[in-house]
Design a protein around this motif. Structure first.
Motif, mmCIF file in Angstrom:
data_model
loop_
_atom_site.group_PDB
_atom_site.id
_atom_site.type_symbol
_atom_site.label_atom_id
_atom_site.label_comp_id
_atom_site.label_asym_id
_atom_site.label_seq_id
_atom_site.Cartn_x
_atom_site.Cartn_y
_atom_site.Cartn_z
ATOM 1 N N TYR A 246 1.017 -1.326 -0.164
ATOM 2 C CA TYR A 246 -0.113 0.007 -0.109
ATOM 3 C C TYR A 246 0.976 1.284 -0.073
ATOM 4 O O TYR A 246 0.492 2.147 -0.781
ATOM 5 C CB TYR A 246 -0.996 0.109 1.149
ATOM 6 C CG TYR A 246 -1.801 1.169 1.195
ATOM 7 C CD1 TYR A 246 -2.846 1.430 0.493
ATOM 8 C CD2 TYR A 246 -1.599 2.402 2.139
ATOM 9 C CE1 TYR A 246 -3.662 2.256 0.429
ATOM 10 C CE2 TYR A 246 -2.395 3.303 2.287
ATOM 11 C CZ TYR A 246 -3.263 3.580 1.358
ATOM 12 O OH TYR A 246 -4.355 4.606 1.595
ATOM 13 N N GLY A 247 1.796 1.320 1.024
ATOM 14 C CA GLY A 247 2.877 2.345 0.866
ATOM 15 C C GLY A 247 3.662 2.640 -0.406
ATOM 16 O O GLY A 247 3.684 3.669 -0.761
ATOM 17 N N ALA A 248 4.249 1.610 -1.171
ATOM 18 C CA ALA A 248 4.642 1.700 -2.383
ATOM 19 C C ALA A 248 3.695 2.073 -3.280
ATOM 20 O O ALA A 248 4.086 3.304 -4.113
ATOM 21 C CB ALA A 248 5.204 0.375 -2.958
ATOM 22 N N ARG A 249 2.391 1.769 -3.353
ATOM 23 C CA ARG A 249 1.306 2.546 -4.485
ATOM 24 C C ARG A 249 1.197 3.760 -3.868
ATOM 25 O O ARG A 249 1.256 4.910 -4.987
ATOM 26 C CB ARG A 249 0.052 1.825 -4.381
ATOM 27 C CG ARG A 249 -0.093 0.715 -5.039
ATOM 28 C CD ARG A 249 0.077 1.090 -6.709
ATOM 29 N NE ARG A 249 1.245 0.550 -7.336
ATOM 30 C CZ ARG A 249 2.065 1.145 -8.044
ATOM 31 N NH1 ARG A 249 1.742 2.069 -8.506
ATOM 32 N NH2 ARG A 249 3.133 0.372 -8.440
ATOM 33 N N LEU A 250 1.035 4.290 -2.964
ATOM 34 C CA LEU A 250 0.870 5.377 -2.250
ATOM 35 C C LEU A 250 2.168 6.578 -2.669
ATOM 36 O O LEU A 250 1.977 7.519 -3.047
ATOM 37 C CB LEU A 250 0.607 5.526 -0.751
ATOM 38 C CG LEU A 250 0.181 6.871 -0.184
ATOM 39 C CD1 LEU A 250 -1.190 7.282 -0.776
ATOM 40 C CD2 LEU A 250 0.005 6.728 1.444
#
Length: 158
Positions: A111-115
């Motif tokens: 999720y953090g990588a996408r964000l």
């Protein structure tokens, strides 16, 4: 808690000293010879384009690059396997972390990588190497979060 190389690097520090330059050289060669950026979050997303028909995963930037990205990811896995077989005693490494925590952590990392529009390898190795200001900001955020988390864990707060 005493800070020493043994405490900071219980499995040794030499493999980091060799691995860092090898990773840097690998992504540099990939970019120099092909113009391709080797971040891992896009490998993950482009792999989903094989199984999900959602419009996000079917973008040309994912479907058009998934072949080389799978080869790239396979090279990382095979490189780790070769390192383990050649340079270690062959003892499998394990963790005491419960599987549910690993899965939850993986979800948050994804999720953090996408964000963050990329992962630590994409921003830290490829983005900084090409002097991208957004990557510098992302890496500073990643590192600050990692330092805070590591200290909270070391002090028993997490």
């Amino acid at each position: 808690m005493e800070l020493s190389l043994t405490n900071l690097f219980p499995l040794g520090w030499q493999h980091y000293l060799l691995g860092g330059p090898l990773i840097g050289a690998g992504v540099s060669l990939l970019f120099m010879f092909t113009g391709l950026v080797g971040g891992m979050s896009t490998v993950f997303t482009s792999s989903w384009s094989f199984v999900s028909r959602r419009p996000f995963f079917q973008q040309a930037r994912f479907t058009g690059s998934r072949g080389w990205r799978l080869v790239y990811a396979a090279g990382l896995v095979l490189g780790a396997l070769v390192w383990w077989l050649v340079f270690s005693d062959g003892t499998p490494l394990s963790t005491g972390v419960p599987v549910w925590m690993l899965l939850l952590g993986g979800f948050f990392v994804g999720y953090g990588a996408r964000l963050g529009n990329g992962c630590t390898s994409g921003h830290g190795i490829c983005g900084l190497g090409s002097l991208q200001l957004p990557s510098l900001l992302a890496v500073l955020t990643f590192m600050a979060t990692a330092f805070i988390t590591a200290n909270l864990v070391a002090w028993g707060f997490a």
